[in-house]
Design a protein around this motif. Structure first.
Motif, mmCIF file in Angstrom:
data_model
loop_
_atom_site.group_PDB
_atom_site.id
_atom_site.type_symbol
_atom_site.label_atom_id
_atom_site.label_comp_id
_atom_site.label_asym_id
_atom_site.label_seq_id
_atom_site.Cartn_x
_atom_site.Cartn_y
_atom_site.Cartn_z
ATOM 1 N N LEU A 1 -24.923 35.900 41.719
ATOM 2 C CA LEU A 1 -25.304 34.253 41.317
ATOM 3 C C LEU A 1 -24.143 33.123 40.699
ATOM 4 O O LEU A 1 -24.295 31.983 40.934
ATOM 5 C CB LEU A 1 -26.297 34.160 40.554
ATOM 6 C CG LEU A 1 -27.614 34.955 41.642
ATOM 7 C CD1 LEU A 1 -28.872 35.024 40.462
ATOM 8 C CD2 LEU A 1 -28.187 33.815 42.505
ATOM 9 N N SER A 2 -24.134 33.806 39.781
ATOM 10 C CA SER A 2 -22.663 32.748 38.958
ATOM 11 C C SER A 2 -21.639 32.492 40.334
ATOM 12 O O SER A 2 -20.901 31.375 40.862
ATOM 13 C CB SER A 2 -21.961 33.247 38.280
ATOM 14 O OG SER A 2 -20.798 32.432 37.549
ATOM 15 N N ASP B 1 -20.117 26.254 44.897
ATOM 16 C CA ASP B 1 -21.290 25.215 45.518
ATOM 17 C C ASP B 1 -22.202 25.976 46.956
ATOM 18 O O ASP B 1 -23.233 24.958 47.411
ATOM 19 C CB ASP B 1 -20.670 24.158 46.125
ATOM 20 C CG ASP B 1 -20.042 23.319 45.008
ATOM 21 O OD1 ASP B 1 -20.767 23.560 43.992
ATOM 22 O OD2 ASP B 1 -18.822 22.577 45.166
ATOM 23 N N ILE C 1 -25.313 27.706 46.648
ATOM 24 C CA ILE C 1 -26.825 26.722 45.648
ATOM 25 C C ILE C 1 -25.833 26.479 44.227
ATOM 26 O O ILE C 1 -25.051 26.363 43.825
ATOM 27 C CB ILE C 1 -27.204 28.881 45.261
ATOM 28 C CG1 ILE C 1 -26.374 29.337 43.887
ATOM 29 C CG2 ILE C 1 -27.140 29.151 46.027
ATOM 30 C CD1 ILE C 1 -27.067 30.870 43.293
ATOM 31 N N GLU C 2 -27.523 26.023 44.250
ATOM 32 C CA GLU C 2 -27.547 25.205 43.069
ATOM 33 C C GLU C 2 -29.129 24.913 41.918
ATOM 34 O O GLU C 2 -29.699 25.536 42.973
ATOM 35 C CB GLU C 2 -27.129 23.700 42.534
ATOM 36 C CG GLU C 2 -28.502 23.165 43.251
ATOM 37 C CD GLU C 2 -27.901 21.793 43.857
ATOM 38 O OE1 GLU C 2 -27.439 21.222 43.273
ATOM 39 O OE2 GLU C 2 -27.991 21.026 44.868
ATOM 40 N N TYR C 3 -28.987 25.284 41.223
ATOM 41 C CA TYR C 3 -30.184 25.277 39.909
ATOM 42 C C TYR C 3 -30.620 23.474 39.941
ATOM 43 O O TYR C 3 -29.844 22.762 39.102
ATOM 44 C CB TYR C 3 -29.521 26.370 38.616
ATOM 45 C CG TYR C 3 -30.186 27.220 38.961
ATOM 46 C CD1 TYR C 3 -30.284 28.558 38.959
ATOM 47 C CD2 TYR C 3 -27.903 27.382 38.392
ATOM 48 C CE1 TYR C 3 -29.513 29.786 39.211
ATOM 49 C CE2 TYR C 3 -27.503 29.132 38.080
ATOM 50 C CZ TYR C 3 -28.591 29.721 39.515
ATOM 51 O OH TYR C 3 -27.692 31.613 39.148
ATOM 52 N N GLU C 4 -31.925 23.371 40.147
ATOM 53 C CA GLU C 4 -32.763 22.555 39.975
ATOM 54 C C GLU C 4 -33.610 22.454 39.545
ATOM 55 O O GLU C 4 -34.845 23.172 40.022
ATOM 56 C CB GLU C 4 -32.928 21.370 41.349
ATOM 57 C CG GLU C 4 -33.065 20.022 41.185
ATOM 58 C CD GLU C 4 -33.270 19.638 42.773
ATOM 59 O OE1 GLU C 4 -33.480 19.009 43.608
ATOM 60 O OE2 GLU C 4 -31.789 19.552 43.236
ATOM 61 N N ARG D 1 -27.673 25.257 48.815
ATOM 62 C CA ARG D 1 -26.914 24.777 50.163
ATOM 63 C C ARG D 1 -25.948 24.960 50.615
ATOM 64 O O ARG D 1 -25.880 23.190 52.069
ATOM 65 C CB ARG D 1 -25.968 23.422 48.450
ATOM 66 C CG ARG D 1 -26.558 23.465 47.510
ATOM 67 C CD ARG D 1 -25.886 22.678 46.365
ATOM 68 N NE ARG D 1 -25.022 21.547 47.562
ATOM 69 C CZ ARG D 1 -23.955 21.127 46.629
ATOM 70 N NH1 ARG D 1 -23.317 20.846 45.387
ATOM 71 N NH2 ARG D 1 -23.604 19.758 47.248
ATOM 72 N N ARG E 1 -22.966 29.870 42.681
ATOM 73 C CA ARG E 1 -23.031 28.787 42.521
ATOM 74 C C ARG E 1 -21.674 27.888 42.361
ATOM 75 O O ARG E 1 -21.060 26.984 42.496
ATOM 76 C CB ARG E 1 -23.072 29.068 40.998
ATOM 77 C CG ARG E 1 -23.742 27.139 40.123
ATOM 78 C CD ARG E 1 -24.552 27.601 38.920
ATOM 79 N NE ARG E 1 -24.628 26.064 38.492
ATOM 80 C CZ ARG E 1 -25.163 25.286 36.924
ATOM 81 N NH1 ARG E 1 -25.930 26.859 36.467
ATOM 82 N NH2 ARG E 1 -26.123 25.133 36.706
ATOM 83 N N LYS E 2 -20.427 28.463 41.349
ATOM 84 C CA LYS E 2 -19.455 28.148 41.738
ATOM 85 C C LYS E 2 -18.531 27.991 42.666
ATOM 86 O O LYS E 2 -17.436 27.416 43.394
ATOM 87 C CB LYS E 2 -17.963 29.419 40.946
ATOM 88 C CG LYS E 2 -18.427 29.155 39.606
ATOM 89 C CD LYS E 2 -17.461 30.158 39.325
ATOM 90 C CE LYS E 2 -18.219 30.976 37.950
ATOM 91 N NZ LYS E 2 -17.172 31.718 37.116
ATOM 92 N N ILE F 1 -33.889 27.913 41.972
ATOM 93 C CA ILE F 1 -32.587 28.186 43.399
ATOM 94 C C ILE F 1 -32.263 26.921 44.414
ATOM 95 O O ILE F 1 -33.220 27.373 45.375
ATOM 96 C CB ILE F 1 -32.320 29.299 43.150
ATOM 97 C CG1 ILE F 1 -31.961 30.319 42.231
ATOM 98 C CG2 ILE F 1 -31.110 29.920 44.369
ATOM 99 C CD1 ILE F 1 -31.775 31.233 42.368
#
Length: 53
Positions: free
Chosen positions: A13-14, A20, A22-25, A32, A17-18, A29
């Motif tokens: 997951l990390s 881009d 996915i993102e956390y909002e 994107r 995220r790096k 999750i």
């Protein structure tokens, strides 16, 4: 349930995220870059009822 350790899942997951993907909002999750996940999962454009994504 997926046969992976918590550490492995957190690392994946990390990494997503790096990149881009996915993102956390608001504690959720958000995907994107769905196309990236389709490539990783070798998506065959299955119907939503049996989709792995």
């Amino acid at each position: 349930m997926i046969g992976a350790t918590r550490e492995s899942v957190n690392r994946m997951l990390s990494d997503l995220r790096k990149r881009d993907v996915i993102e956390y909002e608001n504690g959720m999750i958000v995907i994107r870059e769905l196309e990236h996940l389709r490539e990783v999962c070798h998506c065959e454009m299955c119907p939503n009822e049996i989709c792995r994504i």
